[in-house]
Design a protein around this motif. Sequence first.
Motif, short mmCIF file in Angstrom:
data_model
loop_
_atom_site.label_atom_id
_atom_site.label_comp_id
_atom_site.label_asym_id
_atom_site.label_seq_id
_atom_site.Cartn_x
_atom_site.Cartn_y
_atom_site.Cartn_z
N ASP A 178 44.07 43.14 57.35
CA ASP A 178 45.28 42.33 57.26
C ASP A 178 46.32 43.21 56.55
O ASP A 178 46.23 43.44 55.35
CB ASP A 178 45.00 41.07 56.45
N PHE A 179 47.29 43.70 57.30
CA PHE A 179 48.24 44.65 56.73
C PHE A 179 49.21 44.02 55.74
O PHE A 179 49.95 44.73 55.05
CB PHE A 179 48.99 45.39 57.84
N ARG A 180 49.18 42.69 55.61
CA ARG A 180 49.95 42.07 54.53
C ARG A 180 49.41 42.50 53.18
O ARG A 180 50.13 42.44 52.17
CB ARG A 180 49.87 40.54 54.65
N SER A 181 48.15 42.93 53.15
CA SER A 181 47.55 43.30 51.87
C SER A 181 48.24 44.51 51.23
O SER A 181 48.25 44.65 50.00
CB SER A 181 46.06 43.62 52.06
N ILE A 182 48.84 45.39 52.05
CA ILE A 182 49.47 46.58 51.49
C ILE A 182 50.67 46.22 50.61
O ILE A 182 50.73 46.62 49.44
CB ILE A 182 49.82 47.58 52.60
N PRO A 183 51.64 45.45 51.09
CA PRO A 183 52.72 45.06 50.17
C PRO A 183 52.25 44.16 49.03
O PRO A 183 52.81 44.22 47.93
CB PRO A 183 53.73 44.35 51.08
N ILE A 184 51.23 43.36 49.27
CA ILE A 184 50.71 42.52 48.18
C ILE A 184 50.13 43.39 47.08
O ILE A 184 50.42 43.20 45.89
CB ILE A 184 49.64 41.54 48.72
N LEU A 185 49.33 44.37 47.45
CA LEU A 185 48.75 45.27 46.45
C LEU A 185 49.82 46.12 45.77
O LEU A 185 49.73 46.39 44.57
CB LEU A 185 47.70 46.18 47.11
N LYS A 186 50.84 46.53 46.50
CA LYS A 186 51.90 47.34 45.92
C LYS A 186 52.67 46.56 44.85
O LYS A 186 53.25 47.15 43.93
CB LYS A 186 52.86 47.83 47.01
N ASN A 187 52.67 45.24 44.95
CA ASN A 187 53.36 44.43 43.95
C ASN A 187 52.75 44.56 42.56
O ASN A 187 53.38 44.19 41.56
CB ASN A 187 53.37 42.95 44.37
N PHE A 188 51.54 45.08 42.46
CA PHE A 188 50.92 45.28 41.15
C PHE A 188 51.48 46.52 40.45
O PHE A 188 51.18 46.77 39.29
CB PHE A 188 49.40 45.40 41.28
N GLY A 189 52.27 47.33 41.17
CA GLY A 189 52.94 48.45 40.55
C GLY A 189 52.22 49.77 40.61
O GLY A 189 52.58 50.70 39.89
N TYR A 190 51.21 49.89 41.47
CA TYR A 190 50.43 51.12 41.57
C TYR A 190 50.40 51.60 43.02
O TYR A 190 50.59 50.82 43.95
CB TYR A 190 49.00 50.89 41.07
N PRO A 191 50.16 52.91 43.20
CA PRO A 191 50.06 53.42 44.57
C PRO A 191 48.95 52.73 45.36
O PRO A 191 47.87 52.44 44.81
CB PRO A 191 49.75 54.91 44.37
N VAL A 192 49.21 52.49 46.63
CA VAL A 192 48.24 51.85 47.52
C VAL A 192 47.84 52.84 48.61
O VAL A 192 48.70 53.39 49.30
CB VAL A 192 48.79 50.56 48.13
N ILE A 193 46.55 53.03 48.75
CA ILE A 193 45.99 53.94 49.75
C ILE A 193 45.31 53.10 50.83
O ILE A 193 44.76 52.03 50.54
CB ILE A 193 44.95 54.88 49.10
N PHE A 194 45.35 53.57 52.05
CA PHE A 194 44.64 52.88 53.13
C PHE A 194 43.49 53.74 53.62
O PHE A 194 43.67 54.91 53.98
CB PHE A 194 45.57 52.57 54.31
N ASP A 195 42.31 53.17 53.63
CA ASP A 195 41.10 53.85 54.10
C ASP A 195 40.95 53.60 55.59
O ASP A 195 40.43 52.58 56.03
CB ASP A 195 39.88 53.32 53.33
N ALA A 196 41.42 54.57 56.37
CA ALA A 196 41.48 54.38 57.82
C ALA A 196 40.12 54.45 58.49
O ALA A 196 39.92 53.84 59.55
CB ALA A 196 42.40 55.44 58.44
N THR A 197 39.19 55.19 57.92
CA THR A 197 37.91 55.38 58.60
C THR A 197 36.86 54.33 58.21
O THR A 197 36.11 53.86 59.06
CB THR A 197 37.37 56.80 58.39
N HIS A 198 36.83 53.93 56.94
CA HIS A 198 35.89 52.86 56.59
C HIS A 198 36.35 51.51 57.16
O HIS A 198 35.54 50.59 57.32
CB HIS A 198 35.70 52.76 55.08
N SER A 199 37.64 51.39 57.47
CA SER A 199 38.13 50.14 58.04
C SER A 199 37.67 49.93 59.48
O SER A 199 37.74 48.82 59.99
CB SER A 199 39.66 50.11 57.99
#
Length: 275
Positions: A178-199
């Motif tokens: 769910d790509f909404r998770s990226i902006p949600i996680l970024k709201n905590f103020g830290y860099p957000v990484i996406f794990d493309a292969t385990h996904s």
Amino acid sequence: MANQLPEAIFPSSNNSMLLIAGPCAIEGLDLCLQIAEFLKKETEKRQIPLVFKASFDKANRSSITSFRGPGMDEGLRILETVGKAFEVPVISDIHLPEQADAAAEVLDIIQIPAFLCRQTDLLAAAARTGKPVNVKKGQFLAPWDMKNVVTKLKESGASQIMLTERGASFGYNNLVVDFRSIPILKNFGYPVIFDATHSVQLPGGAGTHSSGQREFAPVLARSAMAAGADGLFIEVHPEPEKALCDGANSLHLSSLPGLLDQLCAIKAILGESSP
């Protein structure tokens, strides 16, 4: 906003993209050196900051007979050799609190596996080392639930934190993102990484080991970058079909340069459109 990672690891430019890449598990020094050399060359061409990753112990394999890696002592020795040879930061997982201090002597970033992201003692031990900590979001958590993970790390002394999205459990042997998770996680103020292969992993999908659909990893990687991810986590191998761990969802090393070009182009467009 929280402190960002050190400039040497995570530049603050809007157009920068962190790449965390390497084989799933350490299969030996020679292979790690081969992969690291390739990654270093390709990322330097594109001015992409690189962190080399490989696990010294895969403690959550499907079968008790599955390859786990060389263990902590030998694995850290190999990672230290790779880091010094190519002047590149290194990252690996820890699974027990008592591993944190020894790992911190070698690793530039300590990683917490997704299945263990709620383990308070493990998070606290990693935080107390003073090293940056990358936590993979559990497949069983909503993105907003990671706020509690961040709080545990901060209250244990961590200030340099990364959060990694890697999909959510969806029925049997399947994950969805769910790509909404990226902006949600970024709201905590830290860099957000996406794990493309385990996904694109199919956990336990082959009975005694996990399967995967590596052909979809580039699609998800491009989507994550467009959604605002600060970096990508990608497992690569020169011969994924022969990899001793997670080969089915690892990318062919030779396919990475073209994908990096696409990701850089997307990141540049986002940077140009920023206010």
